[in-house]
Design a protein around this motif. Sequence first.
Motif, PDB file in Angstrom:
ATOM      1  N   GLN A 162       0.808  -1.207   0.000  1.00  0.00           N
ATOM      2  CA  GLN A 162       0.000   0.000   0.000  1.00  0.00           C
ATOM      3  C   GLN A 162       0.846   1.265   0.000  1.00  0.00           C
ATOM      4  O   GLN A 162       0.321   2.351  -0.101  1.00  0.00           O
ATOM      5  CB  GLN A 162      -0.933  -0.005   1.209  1.00  0.00           C
ATOM      6  CG  GLN A 162      -2.005  -1.095   1.128  1.00  0.00           C
ATOM      7  CD  GLN A 162      -2.897  -1.084   2.349  1.00  0.00           C
ATOM      8  OE1 GLN A 162      -2.479  -1.403   3.447  1.00  0.00           O
ATOM      9  NE2 GLN A 162      -4.142  -0.680   2.158  1.00  0.00           N
ATOM     10  N   PHE A 163       2.159   1.115   0.149  1.00  0.00           N
ATOM     11  CA  PHE A 163       3.049   2.266   0.064  1.00  0.00           C
ATOM     12  C   PHE A 163       3.435   2.491  -1.391  1.00  0.00           C
ATOM     13  O   PHE A 163       3.837   1.541  -2.087  1.00  0.00           O
ATOM     14  CB  PHE A 163       4.326   2.047   0.888  1.00  0.00           C
ATOM     15  CG  PHE A 163       4.119   2.096   2.370  1.00  0.00           C
ATOM     16  CD1 PHE A 163       3.721   3.265   2.994  1.00  0.00           C
ATOM     17  CD2 PHE A 163       4.327   0.981   3.147  1.00  0.00           C
ATOM     18  CE1 PHE A 163       3.529   3.310   4.358  1.00  0.00           C
ATOM     19  CE2 PHE A 163       4.147   1.014   4.511  1.00  0.00           C
ATOM     20  CZ  PHE A 163       3.741   2.180   5.122  1.00  0.00           C
ATOM     21  N   LEU A 164       3.355   3.722  -1.840  1.00  0.00           N
ATOM     22  CA  LEU A 164       3.771   4.036  -3.201  1.00  0.00           C
ATOM     23  C   LEU A 164       5.267   4.321  -3.266  1.00  0.00           C
ATOM     24  O   LEU A 164       5.955   3.897  -4.189  1.00  0.00           O
ATOM     25  CB  LEU A 164       2.985   5.238  -3.728  1.00  0.00           C
ATOM     26  CG  LEU A 164       3.335   5.705  -5.144  1.00  0.00           C
ATOM     27  CD1 LEU A 164       3.073   4.598  -6.159  1.00  0.00           C
ATOM     28  CD2 LEU A 164       2.535   6.956  -5.506  1.00  0.00           C
ATOM     29  N   PHE A 165       5.786   5.028  -2.268  1.00  0.00           N
ATOM     30  CA  PHE A 165       7.170   5.474  -2.321  1.00  0.00           C
ATOM     31  C   PHE A 165       8.088   4.717  -1.361  1.00  0.00           C
ATOM     32  O   PHE A 165       9.184   4.341  -1.730  1.00  0.00           O
ATOM     33  CB  PHE A 165       7.246   6.976  -2.025  1.00  0.00           C
ATOM     34  CG  PHE A 165       6.546   7.838  -3.033  1.00  0.00           C
ATOM     35  CD1 PHE A 165       7.051   7.976  -4.309  1.00  0.00           C
ATOM     36  CD2 PHE A 165       5.368   8.486  -2.721  1.00  0.00           C
ATOM     37  CE1 PHE A 165       6.405   8.753  -5.264  1.00  0.00           C
ATOM     38  CE2 PHE A 165       4.712   9.269  -3.652  1.00  0.00           C
ATOM     39  CZ  PHE A 165       5.230   9.396  -4.930  1.00  0.00           C
ATOM     40  N   VAL A 166       7.661   4.531  -0.130  1.00  0.00           N
ATOM     41  CA  VAL A 166       8.541   3.935   0.875  1.00  0.00           C
ATOM     42  C   VAL A 166       8.720   2.444   0.586  1.00  0.00           C
ATOM     43  O   VAL A 166       7.744   1.713   0.429  1.00  0.00           O
ATOM     44  CB  VAL A 166       7.958   4.139   2.289  1.00  0.00           C
ATOM     45  CG1 VAL A 166       8.818   3.428   3.333  1.00  0.00           C
ATOM     46  CG2 VAL A 166       7.853   5.627   2.600  1.00  0.00           C
ATOM     47  N   ASP A 167       9.977   1.991   0.509  1.00  0.00           N
ATOM     48  CA  ASP A 167      10.244   0.588   0.248  1.00  0.00           C
ATOM     49  C   ASP A 167      10.212  -0.218   1.548  1.00  0.00           C
ATOM     50  O   ASP A 167      10.162   0.333   2.647  1.00  0.00           O
ATOM     51  CB  ASP A 167      11.584   0.411  -0.470  1.00  0.00           C
ATOM     52  CG  ASP A 167      12.748   0.859   0.385  1.00  0.00           C
ATOM     53  OD1 ASP A 167      12.559   1.750   1.224  1.00  0.00           O
ATOM     54  OD2 ASP A 167      13.860   0.315   0.223  1.00  0.00           O
ATOM     55  N   ALA A 168      10.234  -1.536   1.412  1.00  0.00           N
ATOM     56  CA  ALA A 168      10.083  -2.424   2.566  1.00  0.00           C
ATOM     57  C   ALA A 168      11.217  -2.235   3.567  1.00  0.00           C
ATOM     58  O   ALA A 168      10.999  -2.244   4.787  1.00  0.00           O
ATOM     59  CB  ALA A 168      10.032  -3.883   2.095  1.00  0.00           C
ATOM     60  N   VAL A 169      12.448  -2.073   3.079  1.00  0.00           N
ATOM     61  CA  VAL A 169      13.592  -1.909   3.982  1.00  0.00           C
ATOM     62  C   VAL A 169      13.460  -0.628   4.796  1.00  0.00           C
ATOM     63  O   VAL A 169      13.683  -0.618   6.010  1.00  0.00           O
ATOM     64  CB  VAL A 169      14.909  -1.920   3.178  1.00  0.00           C
ATOM     65  CG1 VAL A 169      16.095  -1.604   4.086  1.00  0.00           C
ATOM     66  CG2 VAL A 169      15.104  -3.260   2.489  1.00  0.00           C
ATOM     67  N   THR A 170      13.082   0.451   4.133  1.00  0.00           N
ATOM     68  CA  THR A 170      12.924   1.725   4.825  1.00  0.00           C
ATOM     69  C   THR A 170      11.783   1.671   5.828  1.00  0.00           C
ATOM     70  O   THR A 170      11.891   2.191   6.945  1.00  0.00           O
ATOM     71  CB  THR A 170      12.682   2.856   3.812  1.00  0.00           C
ATOM     72  OG1 THR A 170      13.777   2.896   2.883  1.00  0.00           O
ATOM     73  CG2 THR A 170      12.571   4.200   4.502  1.00  0.00           C
TER      74      THR A 170
END
Length: 526
Positions: A6-14
Amino acid sequence: MGNQEQFLFVDAVTAASARRQGMDPRELELETQVVMKYLYTTLPDAPASAAAVLSALPVPDPSGADRLSALPATLLRDIVSRLPTKDAARTAVLSRRWRPVWRDTPLAFADAHLVPGFLDGSRQPTRADTPDLVAVVSRVLVTLHPGPFRAVHLACCYMGAHPSHLARWVQALANKGVQDLVLVNRPWPRDMLLPAAIFAAATLTRLYLGLWKFPDPPVRPRSAAALFPNLRELVLSSMDMENRHLDFILAACPALEKLGIQGIRNEGTRVRLVGHHRLRCVQISASVTESIAVVDAPILERFFITLSMKPDDGSFVRVKIANTPNLRILGHLKPGTHMLEINNTVINAGVKASPSTMVPSVKILGLAVCFGVRNDAKKLPSFLKCFPNVETLHILSEESDEVAGELDLKFWQEAGPIESIQSSIKAMTFRQFRMGQSEISFLKFVFQSAQVLKNARISVSRGCATSPDLVSKVKTLIPDNGPSNSCHVLFCESSTPDGPVVGNFQRGFDFSVPDPFAGEVVLNVP
């Protein structure tokens, strides 16, 4: 928004790192949305029109001649250069006459044309789109087109997982003579290193970089001036860079005419422009800076500072102006944020005006003032006295949680005559008017003093626009027999929600737009 998809910009690691530090990644996502929304306001239009269509109307011709293909090769190349790359490449299958045209045409390519809905804002590229985009971009830049590259705009890919492709792109751009380059990385991660091959792109005339970590240059600072000899327009958006990097790239652009800096938040950032004799426009926006110095810029015409923010320690941002005899447009100066220094004099409340503290060339001035904060508003007369020949004054009334006393009419009168208000200001805008006592007394002072004021536009904050007698209250500020009694005053409700006013880099860089402040927009933060 708790699931990664559901995040467009934030990646899983961040997102995982944020949670470990007790932060809500949803807040990081919202902040990034604002950054990206504003970043895209700084970008130039795509180099070819997505609406262009290559077609020929059927014309009765007994011989069946192909009139379009019979056009001169130079005209065919001009036609193809105006098409999106996907359509332009397809022209090679029209006939033998068309087969070499696209490869012989300087490339105009934008990856935005590969993402339906991106240009009109109806769709944002996702990480899932990136592999297909990377494949197409690599095919076009590295394999299919021999160059030269007239314009390449890449702003849709998440490059965190594709560093080797990125390196090949930048090397191909440098090798094939790119002139106009927009290169934006969609976050995260935010520490994606920009390939050092960018320093080999000596043919660049325009360069926009967004959301990269600036690499250490491969050459000594003394040889930097030879890197970008033709670069006239440079914009750096949300870059992770140190002062030495900024100094380096500015020194590498001896022909620079237009400079934009947006979203720089490194602690202790200093922008120092000294001896840039071709510089005509500087725009610094939404950045945390320690100081901004424009010194010895003899043809500089426009200097914009918008959404300026103080460093974490709360200190003022020093803004120094010296030897700018051609400066015509300046703003938004913020008395509560900026420590204005003209030549070698700091302009504080009560400083007496003198020739050495004046910039007489400025004709359009923008000021952002927290009228409810007494110490901020008290600087306003001193700031105004530095610009005696202003003809258009733009005031932005900013809201503040800190309220430290209102100023009455007596204060403005005791501050002494302000030459620009008395004898040169012909037009004034007052935005986000909230009916505060300091605002009212300032307007009353202006209307009582202004001798040549012809037009005033007062844009009322939405929170105050419901007052039924607002217009009548403000009209009482204009004396019936005063010098401004013939001034045309327009009252209007703000057409957008109150929020930070942002400039558009393209309007600022367009010298055919006489007053870019007139086209400012309010950033609607979600």
